[in-house]
Design an enzyme around this catalytic site. Sequence first.
Site, short mmCIF file in Angstrom:
data_model
loop_
_atom_site.label_atom_id
_atom_site.label_comp_id
_atom_site.label_asym_id
_atom_site.label_seq_id
_atom_site.Cartn_x
_atom_site.Cartn_y
_atom_site.Cartn_z
N ARG A 1 45.08 -68.21 0.37
CA ARG A 1 45.60 -67.94 -0.97
C ARG A 1 47.12 -68.05 -1.01
NH1 ARG A 1 41.66 -67.58 -4.86
NH2 ARG A 1 43.36 -66.77 -6.12
N VAL A 2 47.62 -68.54 -2.12
CA VAL A 2 49.07 -68.58 -2.29
C VAL A 2 49.52 -67.56 -3.33
CG1 VAL A 2 49.33 -70.98 -1.56
CG2 VAL A 2 48.85 -70.48 -3.96
N ASP A 3 48.56 -66.75 -3.82
CA ASP A 3 48.94 -65.72 -4.79
C ASP A 3 48.79 -64.34 -4.14
OD1 ASP A 3 46.22 -65.59 -4.55
OD2 ASP A 3 45.78 -66.09 -6.63
N ASP A 4 48.84 -63.28 -4.95
CA ASP A 4 48.78 -61.94 -4.38
C ASP A 4 47.35 -61.47 -4.21
OD1 ASP A 4 51.49 -61.68 -4.08
OD2 ASP A 4 51.76 -61.10 -6.17
N VAL A 5 46.54 -62.31 -3.63
CA VAL A 5 45.16 -61.95 -3.37
C VAL A 5 44.96 -61.99 -1.86
CG1 VAL A 5 42.76 -62.68 -3.66
CG2 VAL A 5 44.32 -62.79 -5.60
#
Length: 691
Positions: A559-563
């Site tokens: 993931r590249v997000d806050d997940v």
Amino acid sequence: MTTENHLRHVQSLPVFPSGAGNIPRLNAVILGEALASEENDFVFPSPEFSRNAHVSSPSEYSDMYKRSVEDPSGFWGDIASEFYWKQKWGKEVCSENLDVTKGTVNIEWFKGGITNICYNCLDRNVENGNGDKIALYWEGNDLGFDDSLTYSQLLEKLANYLKDVGVKKGDAVIIYLPMLMELPIAMLACARIGAIHSVVFAGFSSESLAQRIVDCKPKVVLTCNAVKRGAKVIGLKDIVDAALAESTKNGVSVDVCLTYENKLAVSRENTKWTEGRDIWWQDVVPKYPSTCDVEWVDAEDPLFLLYTSGSTGKPKGVVHTTGGYMVYTATTFKYTFDYKPSDVYWCTADCGWITGHSYVTYGPLLNGASCIVFEGAPTYPDAGRCWDIVDKYKVSIFYTAPTLVRSLMREGTEHVTRYSRKSLRVLGSVGEPINPSAWRWFFNVVGDSRCPISDTWWQTETGGFMITPLPGAWAQKPGSASYPFFGVQPVIVDEKGKELEGECSGYLCIKHSWPSAFRTLYGDHERYETTYFKPFPGYYFTGDGCSRDKDGYYWLTGRVDDVINVSGHRIGTAEVESALVSHPQCAEAAVVGVEHEVKGQGIYAFVTLVEGVPYSEELRKSLVMAVRSQIGAFAAPDKIHWAPGLPKTRSGKIMRRILRKIASRQLDELGDTSTLAEPVVVEQLIALADK
Ligand code: 6R9
């Protein structure tokens, strides 16, 4: 990448080596991750496997792929015609707008087609002469407890009961059940009457369940009194009671809580009861006739809602509709696992996640498969349980998650090799990138170097497999999900949204829709557009990083997000942070993911306490407890790092980049800390790292 370039890659793939027995017998221990270049490491299916596969060669794939993107109406229309439609869809199979700059994002497949997915899973298979075939084998938590249902027996009575208590087309029903057969039964019953099911994984806490109840306002909640998992008994009904009380406080009350009595866990005498609201499943459902008229629905009518984590604290209700989801899950199941009617299929996922929706319930049943529903824990009573089940039912397709592979790997090969596993033909992996050493162990030890591995990349949002090997069609590379499925056009873009060609890394997006794409977020189309379609206009943004190698193989990098992805479960850092700060002694929290040997990623929480509160082991435990009770045990932080302060920019933004480095102890790679409001906090954090 353009279709042309993709096909050029496929066509120039190395041809399968001729002669028999040519699967390289890789040695997991010697090769491990140390192999010079994974990219050059082709693992071929046996010529015999390929010969008998639905798709036998790169060129067969490329012909089908080409048609799927150049003539979607012909390609998907032909496949859809194998299902029962009360009324055929309009002329074009798909109408879409993925470009936010051109108006509302809108995706429709088979619009105007009238069908029912439960009818296609059950009645159609019974009419095709498969009524006596086993649809579901149930294997209980404890050894020696099992059951099964044929396709005819699955046509049962719950749907009539739901109708009788007033559930109508379009109403939501929450299902909070463990892996009993009643879980897929409940999903199918909802689908039969056009109700929208929302399964909540039975590991979620009462607060998470309440949050979902308040959001979708179900007519009915379906649950059971308790479940055994390993040696533990979990009182599910108590959790539901607490959730219903909490929802009532928030203005949403549920009239009916239909409760299955799971005698093997707890008897009804020992279950708390609210007269008028709670009803024992076994007291009412068997009284209804076993046939129930189907509610015919439009292809675009919603089938289910499934909540998933995003980068804010509030879970997103992913909405899937009927027709496209049906066609796509069935097709991906068939090709990705090279499914044949003689197969016995086992997916270890729980129906509380998307994998259990698409590949425990719908995909397999649409194909008339015999599937296993396993209630227990894969290491109970010991680490050989999976292979015991494989031998018992002669499982030929085994689909699981890398985290399970890694945890079994640690237990040693003797737990595997004492079972025959002769029936296995195809293996599958899902949930997170599978590291090459786990891939090799799975391939060599579990599959005896005989079974191709389908490493399926997809998401709750995509509904079905997106990038995945077709097991007989081309050579695999350990750790790569390889190529896009029919109709899927992946692109890798840079930060500016520019499409990259050839060998590259960047953000993974998808150009054009596919039949089982999610259509909206429940009650929040704006968030749907903002999260998924605004970052790179014209594309669906997956949230994943990805690279493509010289042979056109895709390598998902996370993931590249806050997940965070813990054991294949998606957890939003914001959700864990909000659970931590709800603790009265916690002032602030920042959560990051760190590498974890078994779980893939672990949860690492930096916690600032309220002024004057001392650090203590007891407090650490109660912070972890706050997360367990607000989200669920699976989201419990692995590490609490005491933080007198958090590294913030002058505008007050937490610099997670620095926290990630501290969490993974890459202390010499902290980078530029000069923009911090108080650079000294970094030193304080380092000093407290192992306290
Ligand atoms: C099906 C499912 C989706 C996220 C996804 C990605 C990760 C799933 C993967 C994989 C690499 C694979 N992911 N499968 N990464 N290789 N084969 O897991 O859905 O729970 O929504 O998670 O999981 O990061 O974006 P979901």
